[in-house]
Design a protein around this motif. Structure first.
Motif, PDB file in Angstrom:
ATOM      1  N   GLU A  74      -9.091   2.462  -4.692  1.00 14.64           N
ATOM      2  CA  GLU A  74      -8.195   2.397  -5.851  1.00 14.64           C
ATOM      3  C   GLU A  74      -8.598   3.391  -6.937  1.00 14.64           C
ATOM      4  N   GLY A  75      -9.886   3.529  -7.183  1.00 12.87           N
ATOM      5  CA  GLY A  75     -10.357   4.447  -8.203  1.00 12.87           C
ATOM      6  C   GLY A  75     -10.036   5.887  -7.871  1.00 12.87           C
ATOM      7  N   ILE A  94      -7.396   8.785  -9.597  1.00 14.88           N
ATOM      8  CA  ILE A  94      -7.810  10.156  -9.944  1.00 14.88           C
ATOM      9  C   ILE A  94      -6.854  11.168  -9.327  1.00 14.88           C
ATOM     10  N   PHE A  95      -6.515  10.948  -8.033  1.00 10.68           N
ATOM     11  CA  PHE A  95      -5.645  11.897  -7.350  1.00 10.68           C
ATOM     12  C   PHE A  95      -4.220  11.874  -7.896  1.00 10.68           C
ATOM     13  N   LEU A 110     -11.408   7.744   5.622  1.00  9.95           N
ATOM     14  CA  LEU A 110     -10.264   6.915   5.993  1.00  9.95           C
ATOM     15  C   LEU A 110      -9.699   6.158   4.793  1.00  9.95           C
ATOM     16  N   LEU A 111     -10.568   5.731   3.894  1.00  8.90           N
ATOM     17  CA  LEU A 111     -10.104   5.040   2.683  1.00  8.90           C
ATOM     18  C   LEU A 111      -9.253   5.958   1.818  1.00  8.90           C
ATOM     19  N   LEU A 112      -9.612   7.228   1.780  1.00  6.26           N
ATOM     20  CA  LEU A 112      -8.926   8.189   0.920  1.00  6.26           C
ATOM     21  C   LEU A 112      -7.690   8.799   1.559  1.00  6.26           C
ATOM     22  N   THR A 113      -7.653   8.868   2.874  1.00  2.00           N
ATOM     23  CA  THR A 113      -6.591   9.646   3.531  1.00  2.00           C
ATOM     24  C   THR A 113      -5.626   8.811   4.354  1.00  2.00           C
ATOM     25  N   THR A 114      -5.864   7.509   4.459  1.00  2.00           N
ATOM     26  CA  THR A 114      -4.965   6.652   5.239  1.00  2.00           C
ATOM     27  C   THR A 114      -4.614   5.395   4.442  1.00  2.00           C
TER      28      THR A 114
END
Length: 282
Positions: A274-275, A279-280, A234-238
């Motif tokens: 944030e990190g 990267i993405f 969820l942190l990465l995709t929302t």
């Protein structure tokens, strides 16, 4: 303690040798404490069966099979607010062949005459034995004996494989594998330990012992692992607020969640988000 003593002749009709019956139990029905003059097996088809035998209490999930000796004193019911369906097979000891008689006498001694543990049948084992159980009364009298002996030998095979697996620690119990698969669903791991216990059909203590034995984790540790993995997704995709994510995956203590997350990922949830975004974006 006073208890009833059941007689097989009261259940058999005409020239019958075996009594087979399906029973439905709800949580507000508990059978009378009893023993009997016959041997009995019951097969759990649906729900979680609560079995009280020789002053012990056991939770038996679907595809469990329990063997009962005449001098075992027992009764049973279903879990709270649940229904359980079982099928009983009752017979006299004289119906067993000599090899089976020897087997059941031996395992009774091995278990200090306290009765023997229930066994869990894998799908293919359950389908084989339960199919025969359902057909035995439909067969002509001269054929029923072959079905009966086959059911008994199926049970002996299941008992021995359960025992061997327990000794070798090679195969995780089917009920535990099934419960873990169900707990991977977010609706379940959000509820947490209470839901894991309910799905497993075992006591908290038994579930904890088996999780430590096979996975070297407590149930709570494993549930938190599922929550943390979902949290990372969820942190990465929302763009959800981090506090909303914490509660959404089932944590109720924010500081505890942050502590677990940082221990596992070496970053706070905010730093992790944030990190990885940087990267993405590169």
């Amino acid at each position: 303690m006073m208890h009833d003593h059941l007689l097989l002749k009261d259940f058999l009709k005409d020239d019958e040798k075996y009594y087979v019956a399906k029973s439905l139990f709800s949580s507000n029905i508990k059978s009378n404490l009893h023993s009997h003059d016959f041997y009995e097996m019951f097969f759990v088809e649906k729900g979680t069966f609560i079995h009280y035998i020789n002053n012990e209490k056991y939770y038996l999930p679907v595809q469990s099979i329990q063997f009962i000796y005449p001098d075992d004193t027992h009764c049973f019911s279903a879990k709270k607010d649940k229904e359980t369906t079982i099928t009983n097979l009752a017979f006299y000891f004289s119906e067993l062949d000599d090899k089976c008689k020897s087997f059941f006498n031996r395992i009774k001694e091995e278990n200090s005459n306290k009765g023997i543990p229930s066994v869990y049948a894998l799908d293919y084992q359950w389908n084989s034995i339960f199919s025969k159980l359902g057909k035995i009364k439909q067969m002509p009298m001269e054929v029923q004996e072959y079905y009966f002996q086959s059911i008994i030998y199926d049970y002996i095979f299941i008992y021995n494989t359960n025992k061997l697996n327990a000794l070798n620690n090679e195969i995780i119990p089917g009920w535990l594998q099934s419960a873990k698969e169900e707990m991977k669903k977010q609706d379940n791991f959000v509820i947490g330990l209470k839901r894991f216990i309910e799905i497993s059909g075992k006591s908290h203590e038994h579930l904890s012992r088996q999780m430590k034995k096979y996975y070297n984790q407590t149930p709570a540790q494993w549930i938190n692992q599922l929550r943390l993995e979902k949290m990372k997704i969820l942190l990465l995709t929302t763009k959800m607020d981090i506090l909303d994510i914490v509660y959404d995956v089932g944590f109720h203590n924010v500081s505890y969640c942050y502590s677990l997350f940082k221990k596992k990922n070496l970053l706070t949830p905010k730093e992790f988000r944030e990190g990885n975004r940087r990267i993405f974006n590169t």
